[in-house]
Scaffold this active site. Structure first.
Site, PDB file in Angstrom:
ATOM      1  N   LYS A  76      18.366  -5.651  10.637  1.00 24.83           N
ATOM      2  CA  LYS A  76      18.108  -6.845  11.593  1.00 24.83           C
ATOM      3  C   LYS A  76      16.390  -7.176  11.795  1.00 24.83           C
ATOM      4  O   LYS A  76      15.974  -7.928  10.680  1.00 24.83           O
ATOM      5  CB  LYS A  76      18.617  -6.377  13.038  1.00 24.83           C
ATOM      6  CG  LYS A  76      20.219  -6.503  12.906  1.00 24.83           C
ATOM      7  CD  LYS A  76      20.948  -5.734  13.972  1.00 24.83           C
ATOM      8  CE  LYS A  76      22.481  -5.845  13.442  1.00 24.83           C
ATOM      9  NZ  LYS A  76      23.104  -4.885  14.137  1.00 24.83           N
ATOM     10  N   SER A 119      24.417  -5.198  22.043  1.00 20.66           N
ATOM     11  CA  SER A 119      24.314  -6.369  21.109  1.00 20.66           C
ATOM     12  C   SER A 119      25.054  -7.501  21.505  1.00 20.66           C
ATOM     13  O   SER A 119      24.719  -8.710  20.856  1.00 20.66           O
ATOM     14  CB  SER A 119      25.288  -5.970  19.807  1.00 20.66           C
ATOM     15  OG  SER A 119      26.433  -5.356  20.050  1.00 20.66           O
ATOM     16  N   HIS A 132      19.375  -3.204  17.794  1.00 23.38           N
ATOM     17  CA  HIS A 132      18.449  -4.426  18.363  1.00 23.38           C
ATOM     18  C   HIS A 132      17.122  -4.377  19.098  1.00 23.38           C
ATOM     19  O   HIS A 132      16.570  -5.311  19.682  1.00 23.38           O
ATOM     20  CB  HIS A 132      19.381  -5.262  19.250  1.00 23.38           C
ATOM     21  CG  HIS A 132      20.657  -5.719  18.736  1.00 23.38           C
ATOM     22  ND1 HIS A 132      20.904  -6.764  17.658  1.00 23.38           N
ATOM     23  CD2 HIS A 132      21.863  -5.071  18.422  1.00 23.38           C
ATOM     24  CE1 HIS A 132      22.118  -6.889  17.380  1.00 23.38           C
ATOM     25  NE2 HIS A 132      22.740  -5.865  17.640  1.00 23.38           N
TER      26      HIS A 132
HETATM   27  C1  LIG Z   1      24.553  -4.330  13.667  1.00 24.31           C
HETATM   28  C2  LIG Z   1      24.808  -3.098  14.399  1.00 24.31           C
HETATM   29  C3  LIG Z   1      25.143  -1.814  13.836  1.00 24.31           C
HETATM   30  C4  LIG Z   1      25.390  -1.898  12.447  1.00 24.31           C
HETATM   31  O1  LIG Z   1      24.086  -2.122  11.654  1.00 24.31           O
HETATM   32  P1  LIG Z   1      24.440  -2.424  10.131  1.00 24.31           P
HETATM   33  O2  LIG Z   1      22.906  -2.050   9.572  1.00 24.31           O
HETATM   34  O3  LIG Z   1      24.473  -3.756  10.112  1.00 24.31           O
HETATM   35  O4  LIG Z   1      25.509  -1.577   9.501  1.00 24.31           O
HETATM   36  C5  LIG Z   1      25.092  -0.817  14.624  1.00 24.31           C
HETATM   37  N1  LIG Z   1      24.730  -1.003  15.900  1.00 24.31           N
HETATM   38  C6  LIG Z   1      24.668  -2.061  16.485  1.00 24.31           C
HETATM   39  C7  LIG Z   1      24.424  -1.852  18.174  1.00 24.31           C
HETATM   40  C8  LIG Z   1      24.545  -3.213  15.869  1.00 24.31           C
HETATM   41  O5  LIG Z   1      24.147  -4.080  16.651  1.00 24.31           O
END
Ligand SMILES: *Cc1c(COP(=O)(O)O)cnc(C)c1O
Length: 391
Positions: free
Chosen positions: A243, A185, A213
């Protein structure tokens, strides 16, 4: 001193330390007017740090789907699915995600973070082994620690190290898991999934890939597994709806048997309220839009490539491009200067990234215009040159 006062004194002491290290976080009021524009302090900025990779959080059809679901089914789901049952839309979303990812089954959670708090502890515990990439997301670490299994951290993407750890520790553990991000990330690089899955297979370890991602941005939208040829699909594929899908919630795609076990055993699923209908309907509509426009998912990476070419950076493999600046102060100062020039690129500081690697994390959205990207590259080139000159 009362307990109210001692508590405040404790918090004030901790905040002082954060201030000294330039690590206090102070979210600022920011209005998201469309997929790539935000308003802050009365100014309009181009957003270059959002994870809404496809601009779907502001897509009129996604908004309409959420609005209709709310009008028809209400704003909240009322209880855990195990108490009041799940809404049919939720079952439909799980079936659609499983089909999209090519797995037998899928489970939707309250968020990606909750999914990772759920999955690892439901599968391993004391007497078991968890191997986790050093740069894996905080919630994979949280799940690993919560499980009570022995946790061994391998150097980032270092398959020789993973192999050594498996050789040393696997035999004494009952079950073993390997945990990694598919797309990291904060760095935007990919896990070497084919190699990792082969090692895990050799040692009978269960691989969990967090593709928060990757879904919607790589492999035609199907995720980082499909950035490889042939596709490198792990038995446990989790991700988020928050996302590229522009909604909220998390998911696990896996075999039917594994999902059945988690339906009964995953505490952050059993003991939390189901997603509101609007989030479910929005994610479903996002999947429709992705299916209808194969080019949409390819656009963020294309824009990242354009940006990297302009700055002479290495060719990116995802729509996340880190510009590592070192100290938190330096990252904050370049971020602030970019804001003055009309761009929102928040500085990322420890503990989100390792000490000494504070950075700008630039993300690209299908909704960006090429001209926005070219101007951002030009601004950043001149700013980092002047910061370097000033030091
Ligand atoms: C954003 C993210 C999460 C968390 O997801 P949410 O739905 O925002 O709680 C988990 N793992 C990674 C790699 C992320 O970037």
């Amino acid at each position: 001193m009362t307990s109210f006062q001692s508590l405040d004194a404790f918090a004030a002491g901790k905040l002082e330390t954060l201030d000294r290290k330039a690590l206090r976080r102070q979210p600022r009021e920011t209005r998201h007017s469309d997929a790539v524009t935000v308003e802050r302090d009365g100014r309009s900025l181009i957003n270059a740090c959002s994870n809404d990779y496809l601009g779907l959080a502001h897509h009129p059809e996604v908004i309409e789907a959420a609005r209709e679901a709310t009008a028809r089914w209400g704003t909240g789901s009322g209880a855990s699915r195990l108490v009041t049952g799940g809404h049919p839309l939720l079952f439909e979303l799980e079936a659609r995600l499983a089909a999209f990812k090519g797995t037998q089954d899928c489970l939707v959670f309250g968020s990606g973070y909750l999914a990772n708090l759920a999955i690892t502890p439901a599968l391993v515990g004391a007497g078991d082994l968890v191997l986790i990439d050093q740069l894996a997301h905080a919630c994979l670490f949280a799940g690993a620690r919560l499980s009570g299994a022995r946790v061994e951290v391998f150097r980032h993407n270092d398959m020789a190290h993973l192999s050594d750890l498996l050789t040393t520790h696997r035999a004494s553990a009952r079950h073993a898991m390997v945990l990694t991000d598919g797309v990291f990330s904060m760095d935007g690089d990919l896990a070497p999934l084919p190699h990792m899955l082969a090692l895990a297979e050799q040692h009978d370890a269960w691989t969990l890939v967090d593709d928060a991602h990757g879904i919607g941005t790589l492999g035609g939208g199907r995720g980082s597994a499909h950035a490889f040829e042939p596709a490198a699909e792990a038995p446990l594929q989790m991700g988020t709806l928050s996302k590229a899908l522009g909604s909220y919630g998390g998911y696990l795609c896996a075999s039917h048997t594994v999902c059945e076990l988690l339906r009964s055993r995953a505490r952050p699923l059993v003991f939390t309220t189901a997603l509101p209908p609007a989030s479910v309907a929005a994610a479903l509509k996002a999947l429709d839009l992705i299916a209808a426009d194969p080019d949409l998912c390819a656009r963020p990476l294309r824009l990242a490539e354009r940006f990297c070419t302009a700055l002479g950076l290495a060719k990116p493999v995802s729509p996340i491009v880190p510009v590592v600046l070192g100290s938190s102060e330096r990252a904050l100062s370049v971020s602030k200067a970019l804001e003055a020039q009309g761009f929102l690129v928040t500085a990322i500081r420890p503990p989100t990234v390792p000490d000494g690697t504070a950075r700008l994390r630039i993300t690209f959205s299908a909704a960006h215009r090429e001209n926005d990207i070219d101007r951002l590259a030009a601004s950043l080139a001149s700013l980092t040159a002047s910061v370097e000159a000033a030091q």
